[in-house]
Design a protein around this motif. Structure first.
Motif, mmCIF file in Angstrom:
data_model
loop_
_atom_site.group_PDB
_atom_site.id
_atom_site.type_symbol
_atom_site.label_atom_id
_atom_site.label_comp_id
_atom_site.label_asym_id
_atom_site.label_seq_id
_atom_site.Cartn_x
_atom_site.Cartn_y
_atom_site.Cartn_z
ATOM 1 N N ASP A 120 12.007 -25.825 -20.943
ATOM 2 C CA ASP A 120 12.766 -24.609 -21.154
ATOM 3 C C ASP A 120 12.244 -23.337 -22.015
ATOM 4 O OD1 ASP A 120 14.579 -26.774 -20.458
ATOM 5 O OD2 ASP A 120 15.434 -27.183 -21.931
ATOM 6 N N ASP A 121 11.444 -23.449 -22.872
ATOM 7 C CA ASP A 121 10.893 -21.660 -23.401
ATOM 8 C C ASP A 121 10.063 -20.970 -21.966
ATOM 9 O OD1 ASP A 121 11.829 -22.369 -26.025
ATOM 10 O OD2 ASP A 121 10.200 -24.506 -25.131
ATOM 11 N N PHE A 122 9.823 -21.529 -21.027
ATOM 12 C CA PHE A 122 9.452 -20.391 -20.273
ATOM 13 C C PHE A 122 10.669 -20.190 -19.182
ATOM 14 C CE2 PHE A 122 5.664 -22.888 -21.329
ATOM 15 C CZ PHE A 122 5.131 -21.690 -21.900
ATOM 16 N N THR A 123 11.537 -21.127 -18.953
ATOM 17 C CA THR A 123 12.924 -20.365 -17.919
ATOM 18 C C THR A 123 13.353 -20.144 -19.080
ATOM 19 O OG1 THR A 123 12.832 -22.932 -18.018
ATOM 20 C CG2 THR A 123 15.402 -21.507 -16.925
ATOM 21 N N ARG A 124 13.610 -19.617 -19.971
ATOM 22 C CA ARG A 124 13.834 -18.869 -20.798
ATOM 23 C C ARG A 124 13.618 -17.979 -20.486
ATOM 24 N NH1 ARG A 124 16.292 -23.272 -23.938
ATOM 25 N NH2 ARG A 124 14.603 -23.229 -25.626
ATOM 26 N N ALA A 125 12.238 -17.579 -20.193
ATOM 27 C CA ALA A 125 11.425 -16.355 -20.567
ATOM 28 C C ALA A 125 11.329 -15.649 -19.179
ATOM 29 C CB ALA A 125 9.638 -16.449 -20.872
ATOM 30 N N VAL A 126 11.554 -16.361 -18.376
ATOM 31 C CA VAL A 126 11.705 -16.226 -16.804
ATOM 32 C C VAL A 126 13.539 -15.010 -16.880
ATOM 33 C CG1 VAL A 126 12.186 -16.546 -14.677
ATOM 34 C CG2 VAL A 126 10.088 -17.577 -15.534
ATOM 35 N N ALA A 127 13.886 -16.120 -17.443
ATOM 36 C CA ALA A 127 15.583 -15.469 -17.111
ATOM 37 C C ALA A 127 15.148 -14.169 -18.188
ATOM 38 C CB ALA A 127 16.714 -16.204 -18.201
ATOM 39 N N ALA A 128 14.800 -14.049 -19.196
ATOM 40 C CA ALA A 128 15.420 -12.594 -20.127
ATOM 41 C C ALA A 128 14.717 -11.789 -18.927
ATOM 42 C CB ALA A 128 14.438 -13.071 -21.292
ATOM 43 N N ALA A 129 12.978 -12.252 -18.731
ATOM 44 C CA ALA A 129 12.753 -11.156 -17.908
ATOM 45 C C ALA A 129 12.690 -10.782 -16.835
ATOM 46 C CB ALA A 129 10.925 -11.139 -17.554
ATOM 47 N N ALA A 130 13.542 -11.483 -15.878
ATOM 48 C CA ALA A 130 13.984 -11.169 -14.787
ATOM 49 C C ALA A 130 15.300 -10.707 -14.992
ATOM 50 C CB ALA A 130 13.683 -12.646 -13.419
ATOM 51 N N ARG A 131 16.318 -11.164 -15.616
ATOM 52 C CA ARG A 131 18.093 -11.151 -15.944
ATOM 53 C C ARG A 131 18.784 -11.410 -14.995
ATOM 54 N NH1 ARG A 131 14.917 -6.231 -16.560
ATOM 55 N NH2 ARG A 131 15.463 -4.880 -13.912
ATOM 56 N N VAL A 132 18.180 -12.740 -15.173
ATOM 57 C CA VAL A 132 19.043 -13.810 -14.652
ATOM 58 C C VAL A 132 19.770 -14.853 -15.343
ATOM 59 C CG1 VAL A 132 17.719 -12.670 -12.036
ATOM 60 C CG2 VAL A 132 16.496 -14.855 -13.593
ATOM 61 N N ASP A 133 20.218 -15.565 -15.120
ATOM 62 C CA ASP A 133 20.656 -16.895 -15.372
ATOM 63 C C ASP A 133 20.075 -18.486 -15.742
ATOM 64 O OD1 ASP A 133 21.074 -18.750 -13.923
ATOM 65 O OD2 ASP A 133 23.040 -17.888 -13.158
ATOM 66 N N PHE A 134 19.574 -18.518 -16.462
ATOM 67 C CA PHE A 134 19.151 -20.332 -17.011
ATOM 68 C C PHE A 134 18.698 -20.997 -15.763
ATOM 69 C CE2 PHE A 134 17.456 -24.260 -17.905
ATOM 70 C CZ PHE A 134 17.086 -23.974 -19.424
ATOM 71 N N ASP A 135 19.457 -21.218 -14.559
ATOM 72 C CA ASP A 135 19.550 -21.929 -13.449
ATOM 73 C C ASP A 135 18.704 -21.104 -12.438
ATOM 74 O OD1 ASP A 135 20.943 -24.040 -14.208
ATOM 75 O OD2 ASP A 135 22.724 -23.462 -13.696
ATOM 76 N N GLU A 136 19.107 -19.748 -12.193
ATOM 77 C CA GLU A 136 18.451 -19.127 -10.868
ATOM 78 C C GLU A 136 16.946 -18.837 -11.864
ATOM 79 O OE1 GLU A 136 18.831 -17.395 -8.131
ATOM 80 O OE2 GLU A 136 20.301 -18.183 -7.844
ATOM 81 N N ALA A 137 16.314 -18.778 -13.222
ATOM 82 C CA ALA A 137 15.130 -18.477 -13.594
ATOM 83 C C ALA A 137 14.350 -19.802 -13.256
ATOM 84 C CB ALA A 137 15.685 -18.390 -14.965
ATOM 85 N N GLU A 138 15.364 -21.195 -13.709
ATOM 86 C CA GLU A 138 14.407 -22.714 -13.266
ATOM 87 C C GLU A 138 14.364 -22.459 -11.998
ATOM 88 O OE1 GLU A 138 12.937 -26.121 -14.332
ATOM 89 O OE2 GLU A 138 13.793 -24.737 -15.674
ATOM 90 N N ARG A 139 14.657 -22.180 -10.652
ATOM 91 C CA ARG A 139 14.480 -22.486 -9.705
ATOM 92 C C ARG A 139 13.244 -21.070 -9.290
ATOM 93 N NH1 ARG A 139 19.986 -23.452 -8.811
ATOM 94 N NH2 ARG A 139 20.459 -20.918 -8.824
#
Length: 105
Positions: free
Chosen positions: A31-50
């Protein structure tokens, strides 16, 4: 999440495996890596997870809303402190297992 690192010795003709040491970070997980993707891409958690899952087999992917992310940009940016913590856990497992490492191993 919890990151666990195991140092495993593999040997003999039968290729037996023995866990020599374990270490980890109780406060580091996927989840820490997913949150980092979400912040970098400015998308929600689910989009970042995918996007994070797609990046396991691709170098670049769409993170949603037309925002592309690459493994290199994440590894050199928002993932860097997380990867440092991962390396700390790996080094601790090697130390605990008395691994004979050389140089930058």
């Amino acid at each position: 999440g919890t990151l666990d690192v195991s140092l495993v010795a593999v040997g003999g003709a039968s290729r037996t495996m023995e866990v020599v040491a374990t270490a980890g970070d109780l406060n580091l997980g996927g989840d820490d890596f997913t949150r980092a993707v979400a912040a970098a891409a400015r998308v929600d958690f689910d989009e970042a997870e995918r996007a994070k899952v797609r990046l396991t087999t691709r170098k670049v992917t769409d993170a949603g809303e037309g925002e592309a992310v690459s493994r290199v940009s994440l590894e050199n940016g928002p993932f860097l402190p997380l990867l440092e913590r991962l390396c700390d856990a790996a080094r601790e497992a090697c130390y605990l297992g008395d691994a004979r490492l050389r140089g930058d191993d």
